[in-house]
Motif scaffolding. Structure first.
Motif: not given
Lengths: 111, 113
Positions: A1-6
């Motif tokens: 589960d990505q907490q930081v998304k680019q």
């Protein structure tokens, strides 16, 4: 589960124009953000950071903007130069000595 | 001033083999970290150390071990290599902790076949 998304993993821009890289985060407890730059076959190098008490931080050609209500930050590079061609990572510290990294944005500056 | 150095640059391992990735920093930093970066992904923390003799797990520690007997060195040990450990491994150091600038080594590319 990505907490930081680019999202938008790659960006091509003409030399001299502006590059804008976006980063979204999910954890409202994040209060500090960093951008790292990475060339091929090298380790990341620190570029610029911003604390949540600010909404903007500038260092030469690099400016980071933070919108806490939208949980969004962006990195502006003006003017873009060929040496800026690299992968840029957004990151946020959390927990015990951990950094949540985004997947990175590839920037290609066309001379 | 070399900063953070890592050896080897590249290695191919067979499944079940073991190896040690070396990391040395000459900046007298207390904090050291090991990350892995899988293709198209961000970096994930494997282990970290806040000083000689003190280590702790990060997000993805399974299959790895570390030790920190000196301030300068922070080796990462893979005991039974698995294909899932194919990745690029980065070592980093910082003065005082996670909000300080981390200085990264050039990375070790590991392929497990």
């Amino acid at each position: 589960d990505q907490q930081v998304k680019q999202n938008s993993p790659s960006l091509s821009v003409q030399e001299g124009r502006i590059s804008i890289l976006n980063c979204d985060y999910t954890n409202s407890m994040f209060d500090y953000f960093l951008w790292y730059k990475k060339y091929p076959a090298e380790g990341p190098t620190f570029l610029i950071s911003i604390s949540s008490i600010k909404d903007k931080n500038e260092d030469g050609r690099f400016t980071v903007f933070l919108n806490k209500s939208a949980k969004h930050l962006s990195l502006h590079i003006v003017p873009s130069q060929p040496g800026d061609s690299a992968v840029y990572f957004c990151a946020a510290p959390y927990g015990n000595n951990r950094l949540a990294f985004g997947k990175g944005n590839q920037v290609v500056v066309i001379p | 001033n070399a900063g953070v150095t890592q050896t080897p640059k590249f290695r191919i391992l067979k499944i079940g083999q073991s190896m040690t990735l070396q990391c040395t920093q000459d900046m007298n930093h207390n904090y050291m970290y090991w990350y892995r970066q899988d293709p198209g992904m961000g970096l994930k923390l494997i282990y970290y150390s806040v000083g000689a003799g003190i280590t702790d797990k990060g997000e993805v520690p399974n299959g790895y071990n570390v030790s920190r007997s000196t301030t300068e060195d922070f080796p990462l040990r893979l005991e039974l290599a698995a294909p899932s450990q194919t990745s690029v491994y980065f070592c980093a150091s910082s003065s005082f902790g996670i909000q300080e600038t981390q200085y990264f080594g050039p990375g070790t590319r590991l392929l497990v076949l």
